[in-house]
Design an enzyme around this catalytic site. Sequence first.
Site, short mmCIF file in Angstrom:
data_model
loop_
_atom_site.label_atom_id
_atom_site.label_comp_id
_atom_site.label_asym_id
_atom_site.label_seq_id
_atom_site.Cartn_x
_atom_site.Cartn_y
_atom_site.Cartn_z
N LYS A 36 1.05 -1.05 0.04
CA LYS A 36 0.05 -0.04 0.06
C LYS A 36 1.04 1.32 0.13
O LYS A 36 1.91 1.23 0.12
CB LYS A 36 -0.95 -0.12 1.17
CG LYS A 36 -0.29 0.19 2.74
CD LYS A 36 -0.94 -0.14 3.66
CE LYS A 36 -0.17 -0.12 5.09
NZ LYS A 36 -1.19 -0.57 6.31
N TYR A 261 15.64 30.15 9.44
CA TYR A 261 14.39 30.71 9.67
C TYR A 261 14.01 30.97 11.19
O TYR A 261 14.36 30.05 11.74
CB TYR A 261 12.97 29.94 9.13
CG TYR A 261 12.85 30.21 7.76
CD1 TYR A 261 12.80 31.45 6.96
CD2 TYR A 261 12.97 28.77 6.84
CE1 TYR A 261 12.22 31.33 5.66
CE2 TYR A 261 12.67 29.29 5.46
CZ TYR A 261 12.55 30.36 4.96
OH TYR A 261 12.25 30.29 3.56
C1 LIG Z 1 -0.38 -1.61 6.86
C2 LIG Z 1 -0.95 -2.83 7.26
C3 LIG Z 1 -0.01 -3.87 7.49
C4 LIG Z 1 1.27 -4.06 7.33
O1 LIG Z 1 1.87 -3.51 8.47
P1 LIG Z 1 3.39 -3.51 8.97
O2 LIG Z 1 3.62 -3.19 10.17
O3 LIG Z 1 3.90 -2.44 7.99
O4 LIG Z 1 3.87 -4.68 8.58
C5 LIG Z 1 -0.92 -5.38 7.65
N1 LIG Z 1 -2.34 -5.15 7.89
C6 LIG Z 1 -2.87 -4.10 7.85
C7 LIG Z 1 -4.43 -4.37 8.08
C8 LIG Z 1 -2.37 -3.12 7.43
O5 LIG Z 1 -3.15 -1.61 7.36
#
Ligand SMILES: *Cc1c(COP(=O)(O)O)cnc(C)c1O
Length: 374
Positions: A36, A261
């Site tokens: 993702k 800044y």
């Molecule tokens: C993002 C996500 C994962 C992966 O988690 P990691 O900690 O990056 O391994 C797995 N399951 C769900 C539902 C997630 O949203």
Amino acid sequence: MAHAAAILTVDLGAVAANWRMLSRRVAPARCGAVVKADAYGLGAARVAGTLLRAGCRDFFVALVSEGIQLLDALGDRWPADARLYVLNGPLPGDEPVCVRRGLVPVLNSLEQVRGWQALARQTGVALPAAIQVDTGMARLGLPPAHFDSLCAAPQGWAGIAPTLLISHLVAAEDPADSVSADQLRRFEAMALRLPSVPRCLANSSGIFLGPGFHFDLARPGAALYGVAPVLGQPNPMRPVVRLRARLIQWRDVLPGQGVGYNHIWHATEPTRVGTVAVGYADGYLRSGSNRARLRLNGAELRVIGRVSMDSVTVDLRAVPAGQLVAGAWIDVIDAVQDIDALAAQAGTNAYEILTSLGCRYLREYLDEDGLDEG
Ligand SMILES: *Cc1c(COP(=O)(O)O)cnc(C)c1O
């Protein structure tokens, strides 16, 4: 490479090695991959292509649009026996495109279950879907009462061919947090209601909680990309990301002089200040102002003053004058100062560091033989 002010190197060989390591760890369960958010900012098509070659067949994205994009990018490299799950599930109206593209939605709510069932009634066949149950996250997934009511109703799951039962861990990275054991118990109890459906609970960190969390399939994301899976333990994953940016100029400032800044840093002694071509527009977080570290030939350079949009100022006192040249490569993320270390300096986690990585970097991909894939 000619005009690059900063280079992000993504080691796809390390991603594959990390996936193989996790696969061995969860065997005989299978290991999937969460890609993702463009594979946590590293390039979903490149990462998924690499993991397909390594043998991975279960992929997860968050959004329907991400799934479509990934399938479009992979084209006929996407094998018929691979599965692409959509963790957030279909929003109303997304159902037909999921069926058309073969995306397997994770059904998280009664509304999503009903939407999927409505399409199944129209098409006259049971449609594959994963079912998520909420075991404590209170974010996505059927609350236990809703799951129970569907299981109790004679036609509760009509039109749905469940391919996976999933839930998500709240604090898997912390082995001392007892919430994981509570969630495991709730998950097992709910899974008894759908005994023939394969189960999937562990994210990256969940894999390291032990075999009791592995079930039929694991779905790691972060650890594939080199993030440390267990709080306070040495990181067993291979680093995937390297980031270098170039030194633009330097100057000597006198005691009392402010830098950047709002002058949130003042020299207390004569100080050589360098300006490096990475800023918050590149995902170099502003919260690293006055705190984060970069490195030149191994010498540590502390960020002084505010991180700007396109540059950051660093303390060059540790660098011998002879080593300073305009355009010198400064290490921002490397094996010594990894994404977890940078995250700690910026007051966040490595997930946010990765998913913030900007689009101005020249991106260089190394394949499994260490060669540039271009
Ligand atoms: C993002 C996500 C994962 C992966 O988690 P990691 O900690 O990056 O391994 C797995 N399951 C769900 C539902 C997630 O949203």
